[in-house]
Design a protein around this motif. Structure first.
Motif, PDB file in Angstrom:
ATOM      1  N   GLN A  17       0.874  -1.118  -0.099  1.00 32.75           N
ATOM      2  CA  GLN A  17      -0.116  -0.086  -0.004  1.00 32.75           C
ATOM      3  C   GLN A  17       0.966   1.332   0.103  1.00 32.75           C
ATOM      4  O   GLN A  17       2.089   1.283   0.261  1.00 32.75           O
ATOM      5  CB  GLN A  17      -0.804   0.081   1.027  1.00 32.75           C
ATOM      6  N   THR A  18       0.245   2.443  -0.293  1.00 34.82           N
ATOM      7  CA  THR A  18       1.217   3.542  -0.231  1.00 34.82           C
ATOM      8  C   THR A  18       1.557   3.733   1.109  1.00 34.82           C
ATOM      9  O   THR A  18       0.792   3.452   2.170  1.00 34.82           O
ATOM     10  CB  THR A  18       0.239   4.818  -0.720  1.00 34.82           C
ATOM     11  N   VAL A  19       2.920   4.246   1.354  1.00 32.79           N
ATOM     12  CA  VAL A  19       3.716   4.183   2.556  1.00 32.79           C
ATOM     13  C   VAL A  19       3.564   5.668   2.912  1.00 32.79           C
ATOM     14  O   VAL A  19       3.724   6.724   2.340  1.00 32.79           O
ATOM     15  CB  VAL A  19       5.065   3.985   2.503  1.00 32.79           C
ATOM     16  N   LEU A  20       2.895   6.052   4.247  1.00 33.98           N
ATOM     17  CA  LEU A  20       2.880   7.385   4.756  1.00 33.98           C
ATOM     18  C   LEU A  20       4.358   7.462   5.340  1.00 33.98           C
ATOM     19  O   LEU A  20       5.356   6.762   5.598  1.00 33.98           O
ATOM     20  CB  LEU A  20       1.699   7.291   5.771  1.00 33.98           C
ATOM     21  N   ALA A  21       4.357   8.942   5.510  1.00 30.92           N
ATOM     22  CA  ALA A  21       5.755   9.220   6.055  1.00 30.92           C
ATOM     23  C   ALA A  21       6.313   8.486   7.280  1.00 30.92           C
ATOM     24  O   ALA A  21       7.448   8.308   7.602  1.00 30.92           O
ATOM     25  CB  ALA A  21       5.761  10.825   6.205  1.00 30.92           C
ATOM     26  N   ASP A  22       5.211   8.553   8.144  1.00 32.71           N
ATOM     27  CA  ASP A  22       5.561   7.850   9.400  1.00 32.71           C
ATOM     28  C   ASP A  22       5.977   6.366   9.427  1.00 32.71           C
ATOM     29  O   ASP A  22       6.471   5.581  10.374  1.00 32.71           O
ATOM     30  CB  ASP A  22       4.363   8.064  10.691  1.00 32.71           C
ATOM     31  N   VAL A  80       7.428  17.004  -5.224  1.00 31.71           N
ATOM     32  CA  VAL A  80       7.242  17.337  -6.383  1.00 31.71           C
ATOM     33  C   VAL A  80       6.186  16.227  -7.226  1.00 31.71           C
ATOM     34  O   VAL A  80       5.712  16.601  -8.574  1.00 31.71           O
ATOM     35  CB  VAL A  80       8.467  17.319  -7.514  1.00 31.71           C
ATOM     36  N   VAL A  81       6.117  15.149  -6.903  1.00 30.60           N
ATOM     37  CA  VAL A  81       5.211  14.116  -7.176  1.00 30.60           C
ATOM     38  C   VAL A  81       3.652  14.213  -6.912  1.00 30.60           C
ATOM     39  O   VAL A  81       3.543  14.950  -5.826  1.00 30.60           O
ATOM     40  CB  VAL A  81       5.521  12.646  -6.758  1.00 30.60           C
ATOM     41  N   ALA A  82       2.655  13.756  -7.602  1.00 36.84           N
ATOM     42  CA  ALA A  82       1.430  13.773  -7.125  1.00 36.84           C
ATOM     43  C   ALA A  82       1.163  13.355  -5.599  1.00 36.84           C
ATOM     44  O   ALA A  82       1.699  12.290  -5.322  1.00 36.84           O
ATOM     45  CB  ALA A  82       0.456  12.835  -8.136  1.00 36.84           C
ATOM     46  N   ALA A  83       0.104  13.631  -4.929  1.00 42.10           N
ATOM     47  CA  ALA A  83       0.098  13.354  -3.584  1.00 42.10           C
ATOM     48  C   ALA A  83      -0.339  11.972  -3.197  1.00 42.10           C
ATOM     49  O   ALA A  83       0.049  11.334  -2.277  1.00 42.10           O
ATOM     50  CB  ALA A  83      -1.145  14.059  -2.955  1.00 42.10           C
ATOM     51  N   ARG A  84      -0.901  11.258  -3.991  1.00 42.59           N
ATOM     52  CA  ARG A  84      -1.069   9.766  -4.172  1.00 42.59           C
ATOM     53  C   ARG A  84      -0.282   9.029  -4.758  1.00 42.59           C
ATOM     54  O   ARG A  84      -0.546   7.629  -5.087  1.00 42.59           O
ATOM     55  CB  ARG A  84      -2.627   9.497  -4.310  1.00 42.59           C
ATOM     56  N   GLU A  85       0.841   9.517  -5.316  1.00 47.06           N
ATOM     57  CA  GLU A  85       1.845   8.748  -5.941  1.00 47.06           C
ATOM     58  C   GLU A  85       2.333   7.548  -5.113  1.00 47.06           C
ATOM     59  O   GLU A  85       2.908   7.760  -4.085  1.00 47.06           O
ATOM     60  CB  GLU A  85       3.005   9.405  -6.393  1.00 47.06           C
ATOM     61  N   PRO A  86       2.294   6.313  -5.282  1.00 43.24           N
ATOM     62  CA  PRO A  86       2.813   5.328  -4.618  1.00 43.24           C
ATOM     63  C   PRO A  86       4.346   5.234  -4.527  1.00 43.24           C
ATOM     64  O   PRO A  86       4.894   5.618  -5.710  1.00 43.24           O
ATOM     65  CB  PRO A  86       2.257   3.952  -5.202  1.00 43.24           C
ATOM     66  N   VAL A  87       5.024   5.001  -3.099  1.00 45.84           N
ATOM     67  CA  VAL A  87       6.184   4.853  -3.106  1.00 45.84           C
ATOM     68  C   VAL A  87       7.130   3.872  -3.491  1.00 45.84           C
ATOM     69  O   VAL A  87       8.273   3.729  -3.584  1.00 45.84           O
ATOM     70  CB  VAL A  87       6.744   5.321  -1.679  1.00 45.84           C
ATOM     71  N   GLU A  88       6.419   2.474  -3.544  1.00 47.18           N
ATOM     72  CA  GLU A  88       7.064   1.204  -3.613  1.00 47.18           C
ATOM     73  C   GLU A  88       7.879   1.078  -5.080  1.00 47.18           C
ATOM     74  O   GLU A  88       8.800   0.807  -4.924  1.00 47.18           O
ATOM     75  CB  GLU A  88       5.670   0.237  -3.966  1.00 47.18           C
ATOM     76  N   PRO A  89       7.622   1.645  -6.070  1.00 47.30           N
ATOM     77  CA  PRO A  89       8.647   1.945  -7.300  1.00 47.30           C
ATOM     78  C   PRO A  89       9.972   2.493  -6.782  1.00 47.30           C
ATOM     79  O   PRO A  89      10.965   1.913  -7.378  1.00 47.30           O
ATOM     80  CB  PRO A  89       7.801   2.617  -8.289  1.00 47.30           C
TER      81      PRO A  89
END
Length: 385
Positions: A17-22, A80-89
């Motif tokens: 899932q999208t990783v939040l900062a924390d 600079v990326v879109a707010a919901r851009e997934p970090v996994e890649p």
């Protein structure tokens, strides 16, 4: 004394899932653990001794730490990326910075002959102990040093391999690699200047010490990781040139503040918190900004107490003690504080944090990144470990 001086300073898989900062640290460490598991198994298949070597290296990588470099890179990307851009890649690229960091730490500990790191023995001490416990032939210390150098080399290769796993376009990866290569060159250059400074402290100055801080620490801790993250974002809607300039200004300022705090912790820090003994810089006479300022501000009597003889030992005013004794180290630390150098370094830290935050004020980045980087500027430079 130390606490008084610093008291006022202010196997998990890649998440789906999208990783939040924390949750970033957990995600980075999960990525590292998964990658290192495969690498360790591959070396174990070649020879059991290589498996043990790889597991020791793995344990050093996963032994904790602040994970600051992936964090700054993440916010450089997130800015600079879109707010919901997934970090996994991009997680493999972020985690690769920790492998590079381990390379730098292990080699640095060999050069400084440090005994502890992150509250445990350094790599060369671990391998020396393994050598002794196994009853092998030869000098345990030499074996430890040689093995630790190889650990650092292996981590640097692993960093390249993990970076290549980032799921980004070829063009983006080339841009990221260019930043990554520059980061590595600057770290090596800064380290060489650091080593050189110990051999000719009389030729050093405050400006030269700050130059070392900029290349040895600021570049690969803050400045280049931010730009590394920006490069990971690929083509962006933001004014990339303006963001890059803001990251550059912020990174240099906050990175220098980080190193200046390290200079203070190296003399006055609590070993229980820092994970390494205080006083190593005093033992070697390393010309840090703190020590250069102390010499600059010292009275003739204080300068005499801070003086080193040609062999590198303090010349005690009363003929007793010496640099290597606890009393000698404690007195030298007191003299440095009495010169006003500690207060001056604290002021430099505050100035650089303010400069870094100001650099972000008008930058075309997302507000959550601006807020996070503002917070990081303070926490990275006003820490006790």
């Amino acid at each position: 004394m130390a606490n008084d001086i610093l008291e006022g300073s202010p196997r998990i898989g890649i998440p789906r899932q999208t990783v939040l900062a924390d949750g970033l640290t957990t995600a980075v460490e999960g990525t590292l653990a998964e990658f290192l598991s495969g690498q360790t198994a591959a070396l174990d298949d070649l020879d059991p001794a290589l498996g043990r070597f790889a597991r020791t290296t793995r344990d050093l990588v996963l032994a904790g730490g602040k994970r600051l470099r992936p964090t700054f890179a993440y916010w450089g990307w997130r800015g600079v990326v879109a707010a919901r851009e997934p970090v996994e890649p991009v997680l493999p690229a972020l985690a690769a910075l920790e492998l590079m960091h381990t390379f730098a730490l292990v080699h640095d500990d060999v050069m400084d002959d440090s005994a502890t790191r992150r509250g445990g023995p350094t790599a060369h001490r671990i391998f020396a102990a393994q050598h002794s416990n196994a009853g092998r032939r030869g000098d345990p210390d030499r074996f430890g040093t040689t093995s630790a150098i190889l650990v650092g080399d292996l981590c640097l290769v692993w960093a390249d391999q993990l970076l290549a796993r980032a799921a980004v376009s070829t063009a983006t990866l080339f841009a990221v690699r260019a930043c990554y290569d520059r980061m590595r060159i600057e770290a090596v250059a800064g380290q060489y200047l650091d080593v050189l400074g110990e051999t000719e402290p009389g030729a050093w100055s405050v400006d030269r010490a700050l130059l070392v801080a900029r290349h040895k620490t600021a570049s690969y801790t803050v400045q280049r990781p931010l730009q590394f993250g920006l490069a990971l974002a690929g083509p962006a809607e933001a004014d990339v040139a303006a963001v890059d300039e803001a990251y550059n200004r912020y990174g240099i300022a906050v990175g220098e503040a980080f190193q200046l705090r390290d200079d203070l912790l190296g003399v006055y820090g609590d070993p229980v918190l820092t994970g390494k003994p205080a006083g190593d810089d005093l033992l070697t006479g390393k010309p840090t900004t703190l020590l250069m300022l102390a010499h600059q501000l010292a009275s003739p009597a204080q300068r005499a107490e801070l003086a080193l003889n040609p062999a590198g030992a303090v010349i005690p005013a009363d003929g007793s003690g010496g640099l290597n004794s606890p009393a000698g180290l404690a007195r030298r630390a007191e003299v440095i504080a009495e010169t006003g150098a500690v207060a001056r370094v604290e002021a430099l830290i505050q100035q650089r944090v303010a400069e870094g935050i100001e650099a972000l004020a008008g930058a075309p980045i997302h507000d959550d990144a601006r807020e996070a980087l503002t917070s990081l500027a303070a926490s990275a430079s006003h820490r006790r470990a």
